[in-house]
Design a protein around this motif. Sequence first.
Motif, mmCIF file in Angstrom:
data_model
loop_
_atom_site.group_PDB
_atom_site.id
_atom_site.type_symbol
_atom_site.label_atom_id
_atom_site.label_comp_id
_atom_site.label_asym_id
_atom_site.label_seq_id
_atom_site.Cartn_x
_atom_site.Cartn_y
_atom_site.Cartn_z
ATOM 1 N N ARG A 719 0.834 -1.210 0.000
ATOM 2 C CA ARG A 719 0.000 0.000 0.000
ATOM 3 C C ARG A 719 0.866 1.257 0.000
ATOM 4 N NH1 ARG A 719 -4.260 -2.026 4.681
ATOM 5 N NH2 ARG A 719 -5.356 -3.577 3.391
ATOM 6 N N GLU A 720 1.916 1.228 0.750
ATOM 7 C CA GLU A 720 2.790 2.400 0.778
ATOM 8 C C GLU A 720 3.440 2.622 -0.580
ATOM 9 O OE1 GLU A 720 3.629 4.744 3.080
ATOM 10 O OE2 GLU A 720 1.871 4.020 4.171
ATOM 11 N N GLN A 721 3.876 1.518 -1.200
ATOM 12 C CA GLN A 721 4.477 1.674 -2.527
ATOM 13 C C GLN A 721 3.467 2.206 -3.541
ATOM 14 O OE1 GLN A 721 6.045 -2.189 -3.422
ATOM 15 N NE2 GLN A 721 7.875 -1.938 -2.108
ATOM 16 N N GLU A 722 2.218 1.692 -3.489
ATOM 17 C CA GLU A 722 1.191 2.193 -4.399
ATOM 18 C C GLU A 722 0.865 3.663 -4.122
ATOM 19 O OE1 GLU A 722 -1.459 1.949 -7.557
ATOM 20 O OE2 GLU A 722 0.103 0.553 -6.871
ATOM 21 N N ARG A 723 0.767 3.996 -2.840
ATOM 22 C CA ARG A 723 0.490 5.396 -2.505
ATOM 23 C C ARG A 723 1.632 6.306 -2.949
ATOM 24 N NH1 ARG A 723 1.733 8.866 1.328
ATOM 25 N NH2 ARG A 723 3.090 7.327 2.341
ATOM 26 N N GLN A 724 2.838 5.832 -2.779
ATOM 27 C CA GLN A 724 3.976 6.644 -3.208
ATOM 28 C C GLN A 724 4.013 6.794 -4.727
ATOM 29 O OE1 GLN A 724 7.455 4.814 -1.530
ATOM 30 N NE2 GLN A 724 6.893 5.304 0.603
#
Length: 903
Positions: A719-724
């Motif tokens: 999720r963090e990678q997608e949000r980033q």
Amino acid sequence: MADRFYTNAGCTLVALNPFKPIPQLYSSELMREYHAAPQPQKLKPHVFTVGEQTYRNVKSLIEPVNQSIVVSGESGAGKTWTSRCLMKFYAVVAPSPASWETHKIAERIEQRILNSNPVMEAFGNACTLRNNNSSRFGKFIQLQLNRAQQMTGAAVQTYLLEKTRVACQASSERNFHIFYQICKGASEDERLQWHLPEGAAFSWLPNPERSLEEDCFEVTREAMLHLGIDTPTQNNIFKVLAGLLHLGNIQFAASEDEAQPCQPMDDAKCSVRTAALLLGLPEDVLLETVQIRTIRAGRQQQVFRKPCPQTECDTRRDCLAKLIYSRLFDWLVSVINSSICADTDSWTTFIGLLDVYGFESFPDNSLEQLCINYANEKLQQHFVAHYLRAQQEEYAVEGLEWSFVNYQDNQACLDLIEGSPISICSLINEECRLNRPSSAAQLQTRIETALAGSPCLGHNKLSREPSFIVVHYAGPVRYHTAGLVEKNKDPVPPELTSLLQQSQDSLLMGLFPTNPKEKTQEEPSGQSRAPVLTVVSKFKASLEQLLQVLHSTTPHYIRCIKPNSQGQAQTFLQEEVLSQLEACGLVETIHISAAGFPIRISHQNFLERYKLLRRLRPHTSSDPHSPYPAKGLPEWCPHSEEATLEPLIQDILHTLPVLTQAAATPGDSAEAMPAPMHCGRTKVFITDSMLELLECGRTQVLEQCARCIQGGWRRHRHREQERQRRAAMLIQAAIRSWLTRKHIQRLHAAATVIKHAWQKWRIRMAYLAAKELDGVEEKHFSQAPCSLSTSPLQTRFLEAIIRLWPLGLVLANTAMGVGSFQRKLVVWACLQLPRSSPRSYTVQTAQQDQAGVTSIRALPQGSIKFHCRKSPLRYADICPEPSPYSITGFNQILLERHRLIHM
């Protein structure tokens, strides 16, 4: 390997000999650290932990109970060093008195107690195959404390000195340290007084070339001086010891005639004279006493004199030396006690240090090993009884009912050695009382016949030498019966005692006083023959007295272990260590502990480690026994009360069936029950199997939690990678939009500047043209027909521009004042001509599709060059749209001709 040499095994401290100096491990700072610690048992295991525990037990109890520390182990394991460290610890941590005078007295007493160690070691220790500083006697040191826990004195009691070492040393071993000290450390004058020339050889001084740390003569002399033994007395002691060395050099030659005594050899006559001189004895009387035996027989006690054979002469010589040395050693102990012992009224409690031989088993074992192992059996029984009692008391306090039945009791072995009415000791003593020569084979037969029913008595049918085997708690030991009875008698011929009473030496006169009331055991009178006081009898009596003292104290145990027999540092041999653990009784201790609950964990520690096992037990809201709601587990607080802890512990216990089923193999029966586990009042008692089960369950829960954490972390990371990634895309789009907006803004600003400049220029040009044409009036313009639909004002401007086009050319070539774009505009404006003129101008058509191009000239005369600088503005070179009145001519041609140059 990590320089950690102490560990705990139940109530026993195990001390490993490092075989190398480690000063920081026994420094005064470390002693004070253990003394000042609120809970020393939570620090690393150390000998200072035992010392501080005993000291606090004496200090804190309302009714002080005496403490004792039993230090055991085989030769070379570090018993003497451990006892020395404990004495230093008590001397350091003992509180100092308030007054200066009392403080000096206390310091003097502590120093005397510490100085007793080098004296006792010099006269009682020797270099053996196993240890360079082996104690050849047992000792019990009683450190006396007053009500303020200050050391006021001490007392030393010794056991079983190996006095045979004076006259007999095994191969590669040495005599007592003191003999080497006086030979190596004496001054020239002292050598002359003691008749110890440099390089002299003595039969009783083997391996003199070997130098040891213990051969420090000055340390011994200084310690003796602090103990109150003045220099003249010291010299007298050393003179007697030198006399013993010369006595050992007396060798006898066999006599051909049994009626004649054996004469000393030629090279031994000087030794006879020197020994008699140093011992203060008449030379002839000394020689005669050793050569001839006195026999008393009959009711009249008639005296018969019988010459001794060579072997008996050597035996009597050795007996004389052993008698002198044993009396001297006992006298030193009494002097030390008189120097350091306090009055009975000045001390209330004591801490005892017992340093005894460890369990011994050699290829050739005799009476000494029998006594040593007998003492170890008694101490092992005391240790087991204390350990069992401590276990049962702890179980009773915790509310557990448990009986220890599965442990090895060594009472059968003790019955074999000391039992009544028949035992090994009683049979040996009986042989001593019989008026007949002792036979080794006969003694073996009597022991095997009388004690055949004992399970601890073994037989070695393959042995050619008479012997018997005793199965001790540490293992079987084979004892040879040859010489056993003679050693037990320890015979001292009465004529030897009478000889020493005739000595003119002040020290020997004190050691052997002339007392008519004193009768030795060798002088029975008439028919009333008293029982012979043998070595075994005396040792047994002293051992019983020691055990009475230990039973009246709170015991503590230190087991010293030798990691290898070579004395090498950083070398650990498991087989040798295991044999010592068995000899020290630690293996038996482990067996006893395993029979009950060897692992005890407090409630708080148990919950801290195993509270996560509650995750294995499903809980529902309908469960009436659940101590917490179904929607969550209660959090445990470290400061909870016992009433709060017990439900949580019981809840953990309910998970045991789940753990048992999970650990059971498919072939196991369904009746598998969890290993025993009991919850006491303050502790949880578990076995090794239960501990393994709990640890497996804990590992299982931790693995589940780890998997949950890993899954959650992967989701979070995705999720963090997608949000980033989305954020980066938005940022890039915003940056592109901002850059485009900025570019458009710059373009708009540039266009606005150009527009404003163009408007200003047009207005200025119109103004200048209007100003130049003020007062001039062209009539032909007003008369000409105006075919174009223009206003009069526009017509006027056009006429002004047409007339003033040369002025535009001039302005276009000026270097100052007008920009490049403005110059182009001026030229362009100046070249704008009307399409038709009322005058007769020559009109040339340049293009057929246009309305027409007129010029004021038909052909150019020469060339006109325009030097225009390129404007810094981006769109300055773009010409505006031509007006509908634009008329090109020669100037237009010139502009088109030079456009490439300017572009």
